[in-house]
Design a protein around this motif. Structure first.
Motif, PDB file in Angstrom:
ATOM      1  N   LEU A   1       0.856  -1.194   0.000  1.00  0.00           N
ATOM      2  CA  LEU A   1       0.000   0.000   0.000  1.00  0.00           C
ATOM      3  C   LEU A   1       0.889   1.240   0.000  1.00  0.00           C
ATOM      4  O   LEU A   1       1.712   1.433   0.904  1.00  0.00           O
ATOM      5  N   ALA A   2       0.730   2.066  -1.015  1.00  0.00           N
ATOM      6  CA  ALA A   2       1.494   3.324  -1.121  1.00  0.00           C
ATOM      7  C   ALA A   2       0.522   4.492  -1.256  1.00  0.00           C
ATOM      8  O   ALA A   2       0.727   5.410  -2.055  1.00  0.00           O
TER       9      ALA A   2
ATOM     10  N   ALA B   1       5.983   5.580   2.891  1.00  0.00           N
ATOM     11  CA  ALA B   1       5.567   6.319   4.092  1.00  0.00           C
ATOM     12  C   ALA B   1       6.662   7.204   4.644  1.00  0.00           C
ATOM     13  O   ALA B   1       6.459   7.900   5.635  1.00  0.00           O
TER      14      ALA B   1
ATOM     15  N   THR C   1      -1.521   2.329  -5.375  1.00  0.00           N
ATOM     16  CA  THR C   1      -1.351   3.776  -5.171  1.00  0.00           C
ATOM     17  C   THR C   1      -2.684   4.473  -5.449  1.00  0.00           C
ATOM     18  O   THR C   1      -3.708   3.829  -5.679  1.00  0.00           O
TER      19      THR C   1
ATOM     20  N   ALA D   1      -1.810   7.742   4.628  1.00  0.00           N
ATOM     21  CA  ALA D   1      -1.891   6.948   5.851  1.00  0.00           C
ATOM     22  C   ALA D   1      -3.330   6.579   6.175  1.00  0.00           C
ATOM     23  O   ALA D   1      -3.625   5.442   6.602  1.00  0.00           O
TER      24      ALA D   1
ATOM     25  N   ASN E   1      -4.476   3.908   3.671  1.00  0.00           N
ATOM     26  CA  ASN E   1      -3.855   2.617   3.986  1.00  0.00           C
ATOM     27  C   ASN E   1      -4.573   1.936   5.142  1.00  0.00           C
ATOM     28  O   ASN E   1      -4.874   0.728   5.101  1.00  0.00           O
TER      29      ASN E   1
ATOM     30  N   ARG F   1       0.189  -4.750   3.134  1.00  0.00           N
ATOM     31  CA  ARG F   1       1.262  -4.193   3.956  1.00  0.00           C
ATOM     32  C   ARG F   1       1.600  -2.787   3.440  1.00  0.00           C
ATOM     33  O   ARG F   1       1.656  -2.575   2.220  1.00  0.00           O
ATOM     34  N   GLU F   2       1.813  -1.888   4.359  1.00  0.00           N
ATOM     35  CA  GLU F   2       2.268  -0.561   3.967  1.00  0.00           C
ATOM     36  C   GLU F   2       3.714  -0.629   3.477  1.00  0.00           C
ATOM     37  O   GLU F   2       4.547  -1.334   4.065  1.00  0.00           O
TER      38      GLU F   2
END
Length: 434
Positions: A73-74, A108, A131, A77, A80, A102-103
């Protein structure tokens, strides 16, 4: 020796073929069973099996740990966190249909992040990276990964943005013990496993027949036996002696395997993720299937052993035996592939050929026992296989006796004449064989 003594010796009753075969079988069985070479033969296969089993277990565990599908995950916050929460809500119903999210730490960190460049640099362990925003997510990945995960990502994003979260109805389930499709699939797996085990045992153990005959040809013992006992009785005795030795070896390996299973049953089932207490049953039932497996292994062993004995009859040295046995070994491998291929083609002409051809018949009929409950076909097949064993033994013994007589005294009875019609001047013992 007086004339009366010679007459008394000639008047002694000769052994029948069955008695002679029993004498040879008992002699060879005891000689091989109590030899040091047989002890090492028993120990030899255990080490590769144990090492292979451990390597397979470790490799399987590593592969299962390594194949963890994660989608990075981009996004922002907040987005996400919303995606991860939506995924956790859908996971109980959809299971593996939704990926692990997963971030991406690099995204981040606050620095400029290019998901395409990140993926092409082969960084991280992500199948794809998401994204954009919840309203318009963008999935970056290979074509194959996009086809697999683009839909689930859109579903998770829809769950995350829904004012009223999606409510997935809870379905009721009714289980059945089996179905026609699952039963056939399970029986096919049973047939494949049985064929593989029988093929490996046959190829591993049949070589003892060849080595035993080559050794006795080298020290001329076989020629002495050929002069005193019918050669087909010698061949049959040797075959059944080696078959008995093979059953001893299988019993030893079976006890070792049973002991290993008793000590590590839970660990094996955990590593393989298989409940061996619910193995698929064959069509004829386990007791009869195991009995047929023993009988068909015996027939496969006797057929291949008879072929090896015939090869030993044609060869003069151990090197020739090894060279000439290679085509038979390759042919047996092709025969196994033929029998394995016909498992899913019952009733076809190819399956009938595999059943009729003697070398493939035991493998094809063992698979038939796993798939078809009919029993009369096994009686017919076993009778045909026994006849094939007798014919192979008879042909091999005739060929062997012909070659022995050529190299021995009987071969001196026929003396060739040279081009001018006169007998050769060389001694009879130095005459070339016809």
């Amino acid at each position: 020796m007086s004339v009366h003594d010679q007459a008394a010796i000639d008047a002694r009753p000769r052994l029948s073929r069955l008695e002679a075969a029993w004498v040879i079988a008992r002699r060879d069985f005891v000689a091989v069973l109590f030899s040091r070479a047989f002890l090492f033969f028993l120990i030899g296969p255990l080490f590769p099996v144990i090492v292979g089993g451990l390597a397979g277990a470790v490799g399987g565990q590593v592969a299962r740990d390594a194949v963890v599908i994660e989608v990075g995950l981009a996004m922002s916050a907040e987005d996400n966190a919303a995606m991860i929460a939506a995924r956790d809500e859908l996971a109980p119903q959809l299971g593996g249909a939704v990926p692990i999210l997963r971030e991406v730490p690099e995204a981040a960190s606050g620095l400029s992040f290019d998901a395409r460049e990140f993926m092409e640099a082969r960084r991280g362990n992500y199948a794809a990276i998401v994204t954009g925003t919840l309203a318009s997510p963008e999935v970056v990945g290979t074509n194959r990964q996009l086809r697999r995960w683009q839909g689930p990502v859109e579903l998770i994003a829809a769950q995350a943005t829904a004012v009223t979260p999606l409510t997935i109805p809870q379905s009721s389930a009714q289980t059945v013990a089996s179905s026609a499709a699952s039963e056939r699939s399970n029986r096919i797996r049973t047939a494949q496993a049985a064929q593989m085990v029988m093929f490996l045992l046959t190829m591993l153990l049949a070589g003892m027949v060849l080595s035993n005959l080559a050794e006795e040809k080298g020290n001329k013992i076989i020629e002495i036996l050929a002069a005193a006992i019918p050669m087909d009785a010698v061949f049959m005795g040797k075959l059944f002696a080696m078959l008995g030795v093979s059953f001893v070896g299988i019993a030893v390996w079976g006890m070792v395997g049973w002991g290993f299973w008793a000590l590590a049953e839970d660990a094996i089932q955990t590593v393989t993720q298989t409940d061996f207490s619910n193995l698929p049953g064959p069509a004829v039932g386990w007791p009869l299937f195991l009995a047929l497996g023993i009988v068909y292994f015996s027939m496969a062993y006797l057929l291949l052993g008879a072929m090896f004995l015939t090869i030993g009859a044609m060869a003069n040295t151990v090197r020739e035996v090894q060279t000439m046995s290679m085509p038979v070994t390759m042919m047996q491998l092709m025969v196994f592939f033929l029998a394995a291929y016909t498992i899913t083609q019952p009733g076809t002409a190819l399956e009938m050929f595999a059943i009729i051809f003697p070398l493939s018949s035991p493998f094809a009929m063992l698979a038939r026992a796993a798939l078809d409950p009919a029993l009369w076909v096994h009686a017919a097949a076993l009778a045909w296989q026994a006849l094939a064993v007798v014919l192979l033994v008879k042909g091999g013994s005739l060929w062997f006796r012909k070659r022995v007589m050529k190299s021995g005294g009987a071969g001196r009875e026929k003396k060739k004449r040279n081009w001018f019609g006169s007998k050769p001047s060389a001694p009879a013992a130095l005459e070339p064989a016809e």
